[in-house]
Design a protein around this motif. Structure first.
Motif, PDB file in Angstrom:
ATOM      1  N   SER A  17     -68.439 -66.859  23.247  1.00 16.89           N
ATOM      2  CA  SER A  17     -68.447 -67.800  24.361  1.00 16.89           C
ATOM      3  C   SER A  17     -67.742 -67.228  25.579  1.00 16.89           C
ATOM      4  CB  SER A  17     -67.788 -69.117  23.948  1.00 16.89           C
ATOM      5  OG  SER A  17     -66.405 -68.948  23.886  1.00 16.89           O
TER       6      SER A  17
ATOM      7  N   ASN B 268     -68.321 -64.292  26.507  1.00 15.11           N
ATOM      8  CA  ASN B 268     -69.361 -63.410  27.017  1.00 15.11           C
ATOM      9  C   ASN B 268     -68.770 -62.082  27.492  1.00 15.11           C
ATOM     10  OD1 ASN B 268     -71.931 -62.662  27.572  1.00 15.11           O
ATOM     11  ND2 ASN B 268     -72.060 -63.693  29.539  1.00 15.11           N
TER      12      ASN B 268
ATOM     13  N   GLU C 220     -81.151 -77.171  25.433  1.00 18.85           N
ATOM     14  CA  GLU C 220     -79.976 -78.035  25.544  1.00 18.85           C
ATOM     15  C   GLU C 220     -80.018 -79.164  24.531  1.00 18.85           C
ATOM     16  OE1 GLU C 220     -79.534 -79.442  29.591  1.00 18.85           O
ATOM     17  OE2 GLU C 220     -77.698 -78.254  29.670  1.00 18.85           O
TER      18      GLU C 220
ATOM     19  N   THR D 121     -76.594 -79.398  22.649  1.00 17.10           N
ATOM     20  CA  THR D 121     -75.542 -80.093  23.384  1.00 17.10           C
ATOM     21  C   THR D 121     -74.975 -81.290  22.626  1.00 17.10           C
ATOM     22  OG1 THR D 121     -76.642 -79.438  25.384  1.00 17.10           O
ATOM     23  CG2 THR D 121     -74.922 -81.066  25.616  1.00 17.10           C
TER      24      THR D 121
ATOM     25  N   HIS E 175     -76.421 -66.103  31.384  1.00 17.70           N
ATOM     26  CA  HIS E 175     -75.938 -67.305  30.703  1.00 17.70           C
ATOM     27  C   HIS E 175     -76.803 -67.645  29.499  1.00 17.70           C
ATOM     28  CE1 HIS E 175     -73.079 -67.562  33.710  1.00 17.70           C
ATOM     29  NE2 HIS E 175     -73.436 -68.631  34.375  1.00 17.70           N
TER      30      HIS E 175
ATOM     31  N   CYS F  94     -75.717 -65.543  26.625  1.00 15.02           N
ATOM     32  CA  CYS F  94     -74.418 -65.961  26.109  1.00 15.02           C
ATOM     33  C   CYS F  94     -74.558 -67.231  25.292  1.00 15.02           C
ATOM     34  CB  CYS F  94     -73.456 -66.183  27.263  1.00 15.02           C
ATOM     35  SG  CYS F  94     -71.893 -66.850  26.724  1.00 15.02           S
ATOM     36  N   ASN F  95     -75.228 -68.231  25.848  1.00 14.97           N
ATOM     37  CA  ASN F  95     -75.286 -69.516  25.161  1.00 14.97           C
ATOM     38  C   ASN F  95     -76.156 -69.466  23.918  1.00 14.97           C
ATOM     39  OD1 ASN F  95     -73.513 -70.793  26.715  1.00 14.97           O
ATOM     40  ND2 ASN F  95     -74.965 -72.084  27.813  1.00 14.97           N
ATOM     41  N   SER F  96     -77.248 -68.695  23.985  1.00 18.22           N
ATOM     42  CA  SER F  96     -78.098 -68.671  22.794  1.00 18.22           C
ATOM     43  C   SER F  96     -77.423 -67.877  21.678  1.00 18.22           C
ATOM     44  CB  SER F  96     -79.476 -68.108  23.128  1.00 18.22           C
ATOM     45  OG  SER F  96     -79.360 -66.809  23.630  1.00 18.22           O
TER      46      SER F  96
ATOM     47  N   ARG G 290     -71.787 -73.220  31.324  1.00 24.50           N
ATOM     48  CA  ARG G 290     -72.864 -72.242  31.523  1.00 24.50           C
ATOM     49  C   ARG G 290     -74.222 -72.945  31.567  1.00 24.50           C
ATOM     50  NH1 ARG G 290     -69.543 -68.559  28.794  1.00 24.50           N
ATOM     51  NH2 ARG G 290     -69.080 -66.804  30.151  1.00 24.50           N
ATOM     52  N   ASN G 291     -74.406 -73.922  30.690  1.00 28.02           N
ATOM     53  CA  ASN G 291     -75.658 -74.678  30.717  1.00 28.02           C
ATOM     54  C   ASN G 291     -75.882 -75.306  32.082  1.00 28.02           C
ATOM     55  OD1 ASN G 291     -76.816 -74.323  28.296  1.00 28.02           O
ATOM     56  ND2 ASN G 291     -76.066 -76.199  27.367  1.00 28.02           N
TER      57      ASN G 291
ATOM     58  N   PHE H 275     -69.603 -73.517  26.954  1.00 36.22           N
ATOM     59  CA  PHE H 275     -71.047 -73.669  26.717  1.00 36.22           C
ATOM     60  C   PHE H 275     -71.652 -74.652  27.730  1.00 36.22           C
ATOM     61  CE2 PHE H 275     -74.341 -76.262  24.647  1.00 36.22           C
ATOM     62  CZ  PHE H 275     -75.273 -75.294  24.313  1.00 36.22           C
TER      63      PHE H 275
END
Lengths: 168, 416
Positions: B406, B408, B212, B216, B136, B139-141, B286-287, B283
């Motif tokens: 996003s 992934n 975050e 976010t 995750h 993916c998010n970064s 996943r966070n 996003f």
């Protein structure tokens, strides 16, 4: 309604008749039975739309090749899941390799599209009514369907890899 | 000397082009441009080709081509003894290889009917959740990178290094881990591994909170990702979505809760869900899942049971090396297992785990031989990538890149 193997099978047999639903077994906690090409599309539609069952998630499908079984060389396995009841079900259809045609499920599940293309690519199973039945993972000009058992993994004509001790 | 040019006849290719033409609408419309995105494009993070039909910057249609790193794992697996298939599985989703390894081990254990001791199950849970975090996190970064924020990516990458250090201490490898064995873990958690996990648990929450904080509630990021690549819950279910991408649409399907494996029912955690199924929701989901994974690791770390780290299954689990030198029985088992001469029982098994991207399933048919008769992987990426066309239609090119990040999609898992 709690879904159990007995009452699901009972309902399906009631709907489609005993001659179309055969060989129900339970190999790993997931009920597995066989049906035929005439029934499979109606059956999956029924399972999806029935208000009580709601077996409406197509988890996966794949082809299997049994070269020794006469007129049942190819098998298509469908695995469905009822997210509402957390109940899984596996359906198999056997058919001869000389006539490898199956009805498509793309009109019921969008996800069937690539899964069927994969089965076509690797086993040569033709899905009648599929909107775009071309190879998916292998190159377009490949002339055979590589997951069939007659194609060994390694090139059997090579002589530099003979291993006489362990036979592989 | 003049060189002759030969016309190469490629029937298959012509067929492919024809299909492509059929798929691309309005090919004679002069306002439309055909754009080839990929297969090797720095923004796609993997080998994905999409032939896009563009009207200005708006995507009218797209035809994805996959299979660029297809390695025929299902075919190879039909010739290999069960224990040799594990290294194939970690090359599928290489961002979270331990989940693949252990999912495969659990499937084989189900086929063999082996009970795993609690300690081994807890160690597996710790490793799988670490893998989920690293998955995750990437993916998010990367979603940040694609929307113009490189800082977060570099910052959390250090934490992925720390997770890989833990892998290294547990199994010796970092990326393609081949972690664990059929029947449990290869070795117990060493004091250093326990120390590293403890340190990670202390340090990581701060890092993740900062990451975050950066994205976010970031106005630019929100504007950039809201309503981008949205999909409704119904369509997502029809497309076979699972994992964070399905949960972002509001469906709380999680294999860890629905069909608990490896003692997941011992732990307290929640399933975060989104509502709109757009890039921003994915996003957020996943966070939130990273925080839940941290909770699970903490519980498993604190309550790590005493006992053996592997099952008592001498037919399938390698004896300790010292025993092999001293004990005839151990030597025989060692030889038989290593040479792959141990037959598995006849059977048919489906087992699924919650992978980084969704339900990762293993369908094994065994005919009683040393190799599986058929092994089919249910690869979540392969199944949901087909929705990509529908998700990017009507959007802009830059949004398509964000949507891809996003989702992934991992090329190794897509092509197997």
């Amino acid at each position: 309604m709690e879904l159990t193997n007995e009452n699901v099978l009972g309902k399906i047999i009631e709907q489609f008749g005993e001659e179309n639903i055969t060989d129900a077994v339970n190999p790993d906690g997931i009920m597995t039975f066989q049906t035929n090409r005439q029934t499979i599309h109606e059956l999956i539609k029924y399972l999806r739309d029935d208000k009580e069952l709601q077996i409406s998630f197509l988890t996966t499908m794949c082809g299997i090749h049994y070269p020794e079984q006469k007129d049942k060389e190819l098998c298509m396995m469908y695995q469905l899941h009822s997210l509402r009841h957390n109940y899984r079900l596996r359906i198999k259809v056997y058919f001869p390799i000389s006539d490898p045609v199956m009805p498509t499920m793309t009109d019921l599940y969008a996800t069937a599209n690539w899964m069927e293309r994969e089965a076509y690519d690797f086993f040569g199973i033709v899905f009648a009514g599929h909107p775009n039945l071309i190879r998916i993972l292998n190159v377009e000009d490949m002339e055979y369907h590589p997951m069939l058992k007659q194609y060994p993994l390694e090139d059997q004509t090579r002589e530099d890899k003979v291993n006489t001790f362990f036979g592989r | 000397m003049a060189t002759e040019t030969k016309k190469v006849e490629l029937d298959g290719l012509d067929q492919f082009r024809e299909n492509l033409d059929l798929k691309l609408q309005d090919k004679h419309n002069e306002n439309l441009t055909t754009l080839n995105l990929g297969p090797t494009h720095p923004a796609t993070h993997g080998i994905f080709q999409n032939i896009l039909q563009m009207n200005g910057e708006v995507i009218v249609d797209a035809v994805p081509t996959i299979g660029y790193i297809h390695r025929a794992f299902e075919k190879i697996a039909e010739r290999r003894p069960f224990y040799q298939i594990t290294p194939l599985t970690d090359r599928m989703n290489y961002c979270s290889s331990p989940i693949n390894n252990m999912g495969y081990h659990m499937s084989v254990e189900k086929l063999l009917g082996i009970e795993i001791p609690k300690r081994a199950q807890y160690i597996r849970v710790i490793m799988m959740e670490l893998a989920r975090i690293s998955d995750h996190l990437i993916c998010n970064s990367i979603l940040g990178v694609d929307s113009g924020a490189f800082t977060g990516f570099l910052y959390v990458m250090q934490e992925r290094e720390n997770i890989y250090d833990i892998y290294e201490e547990v199994c010796g490898a970092r990326l393609t881990t081949n972690m664990g064995r059929i029947g449990g873990m290869e070795r117990d958690l060493s004091p250093k591994a326990l120390y590293l996990i403890g340190e990670f648990l202390k340090r990581f929450p701060k890092v993740w909170a900062e990451f975050e904080k950066m994205l976010t509630r970031n106005r630019i990021f929100i504007d950039r990702t809201t309503d981008v690549g949205a999909i409704s819950a119904e369509r997502a279910l029809s497309y076979g979505f699972t994992g964070p991408n399905l949960r972002a649409t509001g469906v709380d399907y999680d294999v860890r809760v629905m069909n608990p494996y490896s003692s997941y029912d011992d732990f307290e955690f929640e399933i975060p869900v989104g509502s709109k199924g757009d890039t921003y929701d994915r996003f957020l989901v996943r966070n939130a899942e990273v925080w839940e994974s941290l909770k699970i690791i903490e519980q498993a770390y604190k309550n790590l049971p005493e006992g053996s780290y592997h099952a008592d299954a001498p037919h399938y689990y390698l004896p300790p090396k010292q025993e092999v030198y001293r004990n005839m029985e151990a030597l025989i088992y060692h030889f038989k297992i290593v040479m792959g001469e141990i037959d598995a029982p006849v059977g048919e098994v489906y087992h699924s785990v919650e992978g980084g991207n969704g339900e990762l399933g293993f369908y094994i048919i065994s005919d009683g031989g040393r190799t599986p008769y058929r092994l089919h992987f249910r690869r979540p990426c392969f199944i949901y990538y087909q929705a990509y066309t529908e998700m990017i239609k009507g959007g802009q090119l830059a949004d398509a890149i964000l949507t891809l990040s996003s989702l992934n999609v991992i090329a190794g898992e897509l092509d197997a």
